[in-house]
Structures are given as structure tokens and as C-alpha cells.
Scaffold this motif. Sequence first.
Motif, short mmCIF file in Angstrom:
data_model
loop_
_atom_site.label_atom_id
_atom_site.label_comp_id
_atom_site.label_asym_id
_atom_site.label_seq_id
_atom_site.Cartn_x
_atom_site.Cartn_y
_atom_site.Cartn_z
N ASP A 160 0.86 -1.17 0.00
CA ASP A 160 0.00 0.00 0.00
C ASP A 160 0.90 1.23 0.00
N ASP A 161 1.07 1.85 -1.16
CA ASP A 161 1.99 2.98 -1.27
C ASP A 161 1.29 4.25 -0.81
N SER A 162 1.29 4.47 0.49
CA SER A 162 0.71 5.67 1.06
C SER A 162 1.73 6.31 2.00
N VAL A 163 1.44 7.52 2.42
CA VAL A 163 2.35 8.23 3.31
C VAL A 163 2.43 7.49 4.65
N ALA A 164 1.29 7.01 5.13
CA ALA A 164 1.27 6.30 6.41
C ALA A 164 2.08 5.02 6.34
N ALA A 165 1.97 4.31 5.21
CA ALA A 165 2.73 3.07 5.05
C ALA A 165 4.23 3.36 4.98
N ARG A 166 4.59 4.42 4.28
CA ARG A 166 6.01 4.80 4.20
C ARG A 166 6.57 5.17 5.57
N ARG A 167 5.77 5.86 6.35
CA ARG A 167 6.21 6.24 7.69
C ARG A 167 6.34 5.02 8.59
N HIS A 168 5.42 4.10 8.46
CA HIS A 168 5.47 2.87 9.27
C HIS A 168 6.74 2.07 8.94
N VAL A 169 7.05 1.93 7.66
CA VAL A 169 8.24 1.19 7.24
C VAL A 169 9.50 1.96 7.64
N ALA A 170 9.47 3.29 7.47
CA ALA A 170 10.65 4.11 7.80
C ALA A 170 10.94 4.11 9.29
N ARG A 171 9.97 3.72 10.12
CA ARG A 171 10.19 3.62 11.55
C ARG A 171 11.22 2.52 11.85
N ILE A 174 13.15 0.81 9.02
CA ILE A 174 14.23 0.87 8.03
C ILE A 174 14.72 2.31 7.97
N LYS A 175 15.90 2.56 8.50
CA LYS A 175 16.41 3.93 8.67
C LYS A 175 17.05 4.49 7.40
N ASP A 176 17.41 3.64 6.45
CA ASP A 176 18.06 4.09 5.22
C ASP A 176 16.98 4.52 4.20
N LYS A 177 16.98 5.80 3.83
CA LYS A 177 15.95 6.32 2.94
C LYS A 177 16.00 5.68 1.55
N GLU A 178 17.22 5.41 1.08
CA GLU A 178 17.36 4.78 -0.25
C GLU A 178 16.76 3.38 -0.26
N VAL A 179 16.91 2.65 0.83
CA VAL A 179 16.35 1.30 0.92
C VAL A 179 14.83 1.37 0.97
N VAL A 180 14.28 2.38 1.65
CA VAL A 180 12.82 2.54 1.70
C VAL A 180 12.29 2.83 0.30
N LYS A 181 12.97 3.70 -0.44
CA LYS A 181 12.56 4.00 -1.82
C LYS A 181 12.61 2.74 -2.68
N GLU A 182 13.68 1.98 -2.51
CA GLU A 182 13.83 0.75 -3.28
C GLU A 182 12.74 -0.26 -2.93
N LEU A 183 12.39 -0.35 -1.64
CA LEU A 183 11.34 -1.26 -1.21
C LEU A 183 10.01 -0.89 -1.85
N PHE A 184 9.64 0.37 -1.81
CA PHE A 184 8.36 0.80 -2.37
C PHE A 184 8.38 0.83 -3.90
N GLY A 185 9.54 0.84 -4.50
CA GLY A 185 9.63 0.87 -5.95
C GLY A 185 9.89 -0.50 -6.54
N GLU A 186 11.16 -0.88 -6.59
CA GLU A 186 11.60 -2.09 -7.28
C GLU A 186 11.12 -3.38 -6.62
N ILE A 187 11.23 -3.47 -5.31
CA ILE A 187 10.91 -4.73 -4.62
C ILE A 187 9.42 -5.03 -4.67
N VAL A 188 8.59 -4.01 -4.41
CA VAL A 188 7.14 -4.23 -4.42
C VAL A 188 6.65 -4.57 -5.83
N GLU A 189 7.30 -4.04 -6.86
CA GLU A 189 6.91 -4.38 -8.23
C GLU A 189 7.08 -5.86 -8.50
#
Length: 187
Positions: A57-68, A70-85
Amino acid sequence: MRHRVKGRKLSRTASHRLATLRSLSTALLKHKKIKTTVAKAKETRTFVEPLITKAKDDSVAARRHVARHIKDKEVVKELFGEIVEKIGDRAGGYTRVVKLGSRPGDGADMAILELVDFNSVTDKKVKTEAEPKAEKTTKAKKSEQPKAKVKEEDVVEAEVIEETKEETKAEESVSEETTEDKKEEKK
């Protein structure tokens, strides 16, 4: 008794355990595959799979929950982009634990924890095991077949055998020449 006691302590305090699971999860999402102990791999699996499910679920709340976690911003971007695809269609089971055996130093059971759709260890393992077995079975089948029937595979195999015989003869002659040269040098 341990009735309804969930999880492993991993010989750590609660804060240290959480930090360990966060760092292992970050490494797994960053590199797609990590080598660790079996206990840590199984615990990391239970920690990271809900994060991947949340990332569908690519939402702001989901990103914040995961970022809680996963501290690396690049990894969070990769998770919501490449990995989820790649993993998005799965209902669960995003990770795989492949046991490797014991570590030489302390005898701890080691394993590889990997994301299922990325660089699978088991696929490489199956391919390497399947190729030698396939060669052995084809040779056995060829010997059972009547010699009157000649196939292209037999011709190619015969050529390879002849080439290897020629190479062996050439190597033997070269080694004989070198031994003769050494004998002459000694005289």
C-alpha cells in the motif's frame, strides 16, 4: 514451559534485539540476500515480511510505518519501488531461508536469507546439480541404445572424445619432450 511464547531472544536485550532485526532487515532489502545464522534468519523473516506487506500500500502512512524500522531512505525507496513491483502479486512468503551447514569457528548453523524473486540460490543450486546428472543419464541411455542408430548427439560426443584424445596425445608428447630436454641439460 514456553506456551504461547513467540520469538527468539537471540541472547540480547529487547533494544539490542530490535536493533539487530532492523539492521538485518535493512541489509536484506538493500542486498536482496544475506548470510547469517539460522535463528537470526528465521527471526528476520518474521520481522521483514510484515514490512513488505505494508509496503504494498503505497501511502504516506505506510512509508512512515516502514521508515520507523528501516532507517536508510534509499532502501525505503527501493522497497516501495523495485521490490514491491516484483513481489507485489504474492500473498506472502516473500523470503526464503536456505540452510548452509555449520560455521567453522563456533559451529553455529548458517543460512542464507533471500528475497524470493531476486538472485535465488536454490535455482543456481538446482542448475548445477541437474547438469552433471543429465550428462550421466544421457551416457547411460546411449549405451543402452542399439549402435545401428546414430544421432547427432552421438556424433558430437564422438568428436569431443576424439578431440580430447588428440589433446591428451599432444600433451603427452610435449611432456616427453620436456623430460628429454631436462635429461640432456643434466648431461
